[in-house]
Design a protein around this motif. Structure first.
Motif, PDB file in Angstrom:
ATOM      1  N   ALA A  74       0.855  -1.200  -0.021  1.00  0.00           N
ATOM      2  CA  ALA A  74      -0.041  -0.078  -0.055  1.00  0.00           C
ATOM      3  C   ALA A  74       1.001   1.296   0.105  1.00  0.00           C
ATOM      4  CB  ALA A  74      -0.986   0.079   1.319  1.00  0.00           C
ATOM      5  N   SER A  75       1.959   1.265   0.748  1.00  0.00           N
ATOM      6  CA  SER A  75       2.509   2.409   1.116  1.00  0.00           C
ATOM      7  C   SER A  75       3.615   2.726  -0.386  1.00  0.00           C
ATOM      8  CB  SER A  75       3.767   2.440   2.148  1.00  0.00           C
ATOM      9  OG  SER A  75       4.744   1.370   1.730  1.00  0.00           O
ATOM     10  N   HIS A  76       3.669   1.510  -0.873  1.00  0.00           N
ATOM     11  CA  HIS A  76       4.525   1.737  -2.382  1.00  0.00           C
ATOM     12  C   HIS A  76       3.625   2.538  -3.226  1.00  0.00           C
ATOM     13  CE1 HIS A  76       6.590   0.664  -6.188  1.00  0.00           C
ATOM     14  NE2 HIS A  76       5.641   0.193  -6.379  1.00  0.00           N
ATOM     15  N   TYR A  77       2.435   2.102  -3.594  1.00  0.00           N
ATOM     16  CA  TYR A  77       1.669   2.657  -4.392  1.00  0.00           C
ATOM     17  C   TYR A  77       1.000   4.035  -3.934  1.00  0.00           C
ATOM     18  CZ  TYR A  77       1.575  -1.548  -7.297  1.00  0.00           C
ATOM     19  OH  TYR A  77       1.916  -2.574  -7.988  1.00  0.00           O
ATOM     20  N   TYR A  78       0.956   4.215  -2.762  1.00  0.00           N
ATOM     21  CA  TYR A  78       0.448   5.616  -2.115  1.00  0.00           C
ATOM     22  C   TYR A  78       1.684   6.467  -2.446  1.00  0.00           C
ATOM     23  CZ  TYR A  78      -3.517   4.312   0.460  1.00  0.00           C
ATOM     24  OH  TYR A  78      -4.509   3.615   1.210  1.00  0.00           O
ATOM     25  N   ARG A  79       3.237   6.103  -2.428  1.00  0.00           N
ATOM     26  CA  ARG A  79       4.207   6.952  -2.696  1.00  0.00           C
ATOM     27  C   ARG A  79       4.206   7.354  -4.156  1.00  0.00           C
ATOM     28  NH1 ARG A  79       8.287   8.716   0.011  1.00  0.00           N
ATOM     29  NH2 ARG A  79       8.318   7.328   1.630  1.00  0.00           N
ATOM     30  N   LEU A  80       4.034   6.498  -4.973  1.00  0.00           N
ATOM     31  CA  LEU A  80       3.928   6.455  -6.594  1.00  0.00           C
ATOM     32  C   LEU A  80       3.152   7.737  -7.073  1.00  0.00           C
ATOM     33  CD1 LEU A  80       4.249   2.757  -8.001  1.00  0.00           C
ATOM     34  CD2 LEU A  80       5.941   4.493  -7.967  1.00  0.00           C
ATOM     35  N   ALA A  81       1.739   7.687  -6.316  1.00  0.00           N
ATOM     36  CA  ALA A  81       0.730   8.614  -6.689  1.00  0.00           C
ATOM     37  C   ALA A  81       1.290   9.886  -5.954  1.00  0.00           C
ATOM     38  CB  ALA A  81      -0.521   8.144  -6.199  1.00  0.00           C
TER      39      ALA A  81
END
Length: 165
Positions: A79-86
């Motif tokens: 989740a944190s990976h995808y939140y960071r991308l956005a």
């Protein structure tokens, strides 16, 4: 009146042609069961297709899928990976959620300073919840020097937008 079934057909056609916006929108309809039966697993698959093309809203939504375990097992690291991308592309909701992940150490090593930096950035952009979160950090000296006046100022900014104190 809205014709969800018609919208689903067009978004699915777009999604099948690898259009990231179509994939994201089709995933939204799947996720909320508009115009077709709700299917979180299939929604997650389409969010991933769009996110892998760099579509920031799909990256945030895929982060939410992993965050809350919708259509996939709960996984705060993913989740944190995808939140960071956005978030790194300026998606405000992803920035705020990433700030919370960093601040509390959810799925990432805890980094209160970095979390508060995100809160401050969003607070200055007018995000009421971030203003409240940044105010709390100031009042308690968490990630920033303790500053009562600054905390009160940001609480007032949040309250002026209707955020509960």
């Amino acid at each position: 009146p809205e014709d969800h079934a018609k919208a689903v057909r067009y978004y699915r056609l777009s999604a099948d042609q690898c259009d990231a916006g179509g994939q994201h929108n089709y995933a939204q309809f799947l996720s909320f069961g508009r115009g077709l039966p709700q299917d979180d697993i299939e929604a997650t698959r389409y969010y991933r297709l769009a996110a892998d093309q760099g579509y920031i809203y799909a990256q945030r939504c895929l982060g939410q899928c992993y965050h809350f375990g919708h259509g996939t097992p709960e996984d705060h690291a993913k989740a944190s990976h995808y939140y960071r991308l956005a978030a790194d592309q300026g998606e405000v909701m992803a920035q705020h959620t990433l700030a919370q992940f960093l601040y509390f150490g959810w799925g990432v090593p805890q980094d209160v300073n970095e979390g508060v930096r995100y809160f401050r950035f969003e607070a200055d952009e007018g995000h009421a919840q971030a203003q409240s979160d940044y105010a709390q950090a100031c009042l308690h000296g968490q990630g920033v020097p303790k500053d009562h006046d600054e905390g009160v100022r940001y609480h007032r900014l949040a309250a002026d937008q209707g955020w509960p104190l």
